[in-house]
Write an enzyme that holds these catalytic residues in place. Structure first.
Site, PDB file in Angstrom:
ATOM      1  CD  GLN A  27      -3.111   0.951   2.046  1.00  0.00           C
ATOM      2  OE1 GLN A  27      -3.236  -0.023   2.756  1.00  0.00           O
ATOM      3  NE2 GLN A  27      -3.968   1.934   2.042  1.00  0.00           N
ATOM      4  CG  PHE A  28       1.473   3.918  -3.585  1.00  0.00           C
ATOM      5  CD1 PHE A  28       1.641   5.289  -3.756  1.00  0.00           C
ATOM      6  CD2 PHE A  28       0.383   3.305  -4.177  1.00  0.00           C
ATOM      7  CE1 PHE A  28       0.732   6.026  -4.499  1.00  0.00           C
ATOM      8  CE2 PHE A  28      -0.519   4.029  -4.921  1.00  0.00           C
ATOM      9  CZ  PHE A  28      -0.353   5.396  -5.083  1.00  0.00           C
ATOM     10  CB  THR A  29      -2.094   5.279  -0.166  1.00  0.00           C
ATOM     11  OG1 THR A  29      -2.582   4.134   0.517  1.00  0.00           O
ATOM     12  CG2 THR A  29      -2.488   5.231  -1.643  1.00  0.00           C
TER      13      THR A  29
END
Length: 150
Positions: free
Chosen positions: A79-81
Site C-alpha cells: 500500500q504505497f498510499t
C-alpha cells in the site's frame, strides 16, 4: 517503511474477482515502502510484527505473539498510499514513496523474512487494484515505522 498492523479473526484480498490471499486468525499488514528504505527496514518490521504481543493468553491478557502460536498467519498487502503526505493542501503527495521496482523487491523480501520465521504468509498482488476484507479483533490496530517516526 511503514506498516498498519491489524489483529484479525479473518482477512482476505481479492483481485479481479479472485481471492489471492486469505487468512483466519493473525495479522493483516498494509505495507508501504518509502524512498531510502533498505532490507534493514524490512528486517526491523518483520521482527517487530512477528513478536508483537497482542494476542490473548490463557488469562485473557494480550501477551502472545505470532511466534507463540503456529496457527496464526499474516496477510500482507502492498500500500504505497501509506507514504501519502496530507499536511499541505487537499491532495496527498506520494513523493516519498519508493519507486515501484524497489518497493516490489522489499515487499517480497519482507514476506520472505516473515515466512522464514515459520509464519504462514498470504499476499495481495503488487500494484494491483485490490479489495481487502477483514474482521478486526478488538479492535487492535497498530502503526509501525522502521524509522521510528511514530
Amino acid at each position: 517503511m511503514r506498516a498498519v498492523v491489524q489483529r484479525v479473526s479473518s482477512a482476505s484480498v481479492e483481485v479481479d474477482g479472485e481471492i489471492t490471499g486469505k487468512i483466519e486468525e493473525g495479522f493483516l499488514v498494509l505495507l508501504g515502502v518509502e524512498t531510502g528504505d533498505t532490507q534493514q527496514d524490512a528486517d526491523y518490521l518483520a521482527d517487530k510484527i512477528a513478536n508483537l504481543r497482542v494476542f490473548k493468553d490463557e488469562q485473557d491478557k494480550m501477551n502472545c505473539s505470532l511466534m507463540d502460536c503456529a496457527s496464526r498467519s499474516v496477510l500482507v498487502v502492498s500500500q504505497f498510499t501509506l507514504s501519502g503526505d496530507c499536511r499541505k493542501g487537499r491532495r496527498p503527495s506520494f513523493a516519498s514513496a519508493a519507486p515501484p521496482e524497489t518497493a516490489k523487491e522489499l515487499y517480497f523480501y519482507f514476506m520472505d523474512k516473515i515466512a522464514a520465521m515459520g509464519i504462514r504468509v498470504e499476499a495481495g498482488v503488487f500494484q494491483a487494484m485490490m479489495r481487502v476484507s477483514l474482521c478486526n479483533e478488538g479492535p487492535v490496530t497498530l502503526l509501525l515505522d522502521s524509522r521510528k517516526n511514530f
